[in-house]
Each structure stands twice: as structure tokens, then as C-alpha cells.
Design a protein around this motif. Structure first.
Motif, PDB file in Angstrom:
ATOM      1  N   VAL A  56      -4.693  -1.704  -2.682  1.00  0.00           N
ATOM      2  CA  VAL A  56      -3.789  -2.820  -2.119  1.00  0.00           C
ATOM      3  C   VAL A  56      -2.841  -2.086  -1.465  1.00  0.00           C
ATOM      4  O   VAL A  56      -2.347  -0.832  -1.387  1.00  0.00           O
ATOM      5  N   THR A  57      -2.375  -3.043  -0.290  1.00  0.00           N
ATOM      6  CA  THR A  57      -1.369  -2.387   0.608  1.00  0.00           C
ATOM      7  C   THR A  57      -0.278  -3.374   0.773  1.00  0.00           C
ATOM      8  O   THR A  57      -0.298  -4.465   0.463  1.00  0.00           O
ATOM      9  N   ILE A  58       1.065  -2.717   0.894  1.00  0.00           N
ATOM     10  CA  ILE A  58       2.137  -3.649   0.758  1.00  0.00           C
ATOM     11  C   ILE A  58       2.960  -3.611   1.984  1.00  0.00           C
ATOM     12  O   ILE A  58       3.342  -2.419   2.486  1.00  0.00           O
ATOM     13  N   ILE A  59       3.881  -4.647   2.244  1.00  0.00           N
ATOM     14  CA  ILE A  59       4.803  -4.612   3.333  1.00  0.00           C
ATOM     15  C   ILE A  59       6.131  -4.600   2.392  1.00  0.00           C
ATOM     16  O   ILE A  59       6.320  -5.521   1.765  1.00  0.00           O
ATOM     17  N   LYS A  60       6.864  -3.698   2.716  1.00  0.00           N
ATOM     18  CA  LYS A  60       8.117  -3.434   1.909  1.00  0.00           C
ATOM     19  C   LYS A  60       9.171  -3.906   2.601  1.00  0.00           C
ATOM     20  O   LYS A  60       9.650  -3.344   3.574  1.00  0.00           O
ATOM     21  N   ARG A  61       9.805  -5.061   2.132  1.00  0.00           N
ATOM     22  CA  ARG A  61      11.198  -5.681   2.861  1.00  0.00           C
ATOM     23  C   ARG A  61      12.291  -5.629   1.828  1.00  0.00           C
ATOM     24  O   ARG A  61      12.274  -5.022   0.657  1.00  0.00           O
ATOM     25  N   ASP A  62      13.695  -5.596   2.349  1.00  0.00           N
ATOM     26  CA  ASP A  62      14.692  -5.256   1.394  1.00  0.00           C
ATOM     27  C   ASP A  62      14.683  -6.141   0.107  1.00  0.00           C
ATOM     28  O   ASP A  62      14.940  -5.807  -0.816  1.00  0.00           O
ATOM     29  N   ALA A  63      14.459  -7.692   0.348  1.00  0.00           N
ATOM     30  CA  ALA A  63      14.455  -8.566  -0.918  1.00  0.00           C
ATOM     31  C   ALA A  63      13.194  -8.919  -1.233  1.00  0.00           C
ATOM     32  O   ALA A  63      13.290  -9.411  -2.642  1.00  0.00           O
ATOM     33  N   THR A  69      -3.293  -6.461   1.897  1.00  0.00           N
ATOM     34  CA  THR A  69      -4.399  -6.621   1.336  1.00  0.00           C
ATOM     35  C   THR A  69      -4.684  -6.093  -0.128  1.00  0.00           C
ATOM     36  O   THR A  69      -3.696  -5.330  -0.569  1.00  0.00           O
ATOM     37  N   LEU A  70      -5.422  -6.555  -0.912  1.00  0.00           N
ATOM     38  CA  LEU A  70      -5.573  -6.390  -2.195  1.00  0.00           C
ATOM     39  C   LEU A  70      -7.317  -6.565  -2.315  1.00  0.00           C
ATOM     40  O   LEU A  70      -7.785  -7.502  -2.221  1.00  0.00           O
TER      41      LEU A  70
END
Length: 159
Positions: A56-63, A69-70
């Protein structure tokens, strides 16, 4: 299936790049017209010995965080759920209150997977995949179950 779930590290880049190339026709994903190299994102990897069982890949934003992808090698084996649980736990520890994920209109299995895990339909962007196909011609015209690919569906889950 017994797998080890762990955060991605810099040492994983080459194998994640290869995995995404095999499973997604390359590590570069289009998101709102922007090309994003998923192999460079944070996330979690499921290992079955020396083999990747899921990612799994993640885009981390502040909120909020967005799952880009998963993927699980063996569908219905629980690895996708374990990866999602790792993301949820990590997001909660980081004080993130919302997760999102986008999928194509043909991905009925993803609809079921995410809704069973507390995600809800939030938005439909009509024609976005047709536009992305102009930038990335390898996006197929038809996907799962022979359904034409045109639209993107956004799911969200409040934590």
C-alpha cells in the motif's frame, strides 16, 4: 495467510518499483493530471518470506491521507485488510482524521472492499480516466468485468 506487515524503507525502492511495474504497468500514477511515482511514497509492505505479498502506498497531507495504491497478490486472503489496518493505525497515531482512496468505475471488487471497511462514496469525477489516457496511453479502454473505463470514484473514511 501469515505475512509480515512493515513500513516501507529506502531499501525497498527497487523491489517496490518492480512490483508496481508488474502489477500496475509502472510506478507512475496520474492523480488530478499530476504524475506521481508511487514507488517513492511512504506506505506498508506485506512480506511472505522474501516475496512481496502486498503493498500500500500513501500520499500524506496535513489533514488527510490518500491511498494511492493497494495491492495484494492473493485476493481474498486478508493481506489487503492487514495493509489497510496498518494505514489506519498509523494515521490515527499521526492525528489524521480522514482517509481517501480513488478507484476506477470498473473496479467493483474495490467498491466492495472499501465499503466493507467503513469507506463511503464521496464523489464521482466523470471522464477523468479518458483525459488521463491521453497522457498515459497504456491505460486500457476496458477493465475488470469488461466494463469501459471512464470515471473515477472517490471514497472517504473518517477515523
Amino acid at each position: 495467510m501469515s505475512v509480515e506487515i512493515r513500513p516501507l524503507s529506502g531499501d525497498d525502492h527497487a523491489r517496490v518499483h518492480d512490483f508496481l511495474t508488474q502489477r500496475w504497468a509502472g510506478p507512475v500514477m496520474l492523480l488530478g493530471g499530476e504524475a506521481i511515482d508511487a514507488s517513492r511514497l511512504p506506505g506498508f509492505i506485506a512480506m511472505d518470506g522474501d516475496e512481496i505479498a502486498g503493498l500500500v502506498t500513501i500520499i500524506k497531507r496535513d489533514a488527510e491521507w490518500e491511498i494511492l495504491t493497494l495491492d495484494s497478490i492473493n485476493r481474498w486472503g486478508g493481506v489487503g485488510t492487514q495493509l489497510l489496518d496498518a494505514v489506519v493505525d498509523d494515521a490515527r497515531k499521526a492525528g489524521i482524521g480522514r482517509l481517501t482512496v480513488r478507484t476506477s468505475n470498473d473496479n467493483l471488487d474495490a467498491f466492495r472492499f472499501y465499503q466493507r471497511r467503513g469507506f463511503r462514496f464521496e464523489n464521482i469525477v466523470q471522464g477523468v480516466i479518458d483525459q488521463e489516457r491521453e497522457q498515459k496511453p497504456e491505460i486500457p479502454l476496458r477493465g475488470e468485468y469488461g466494463i469501459e473505463l471512464h470515471d473515477e470514484i472517490l471514497f472517504a473514511r473518517h477515523l
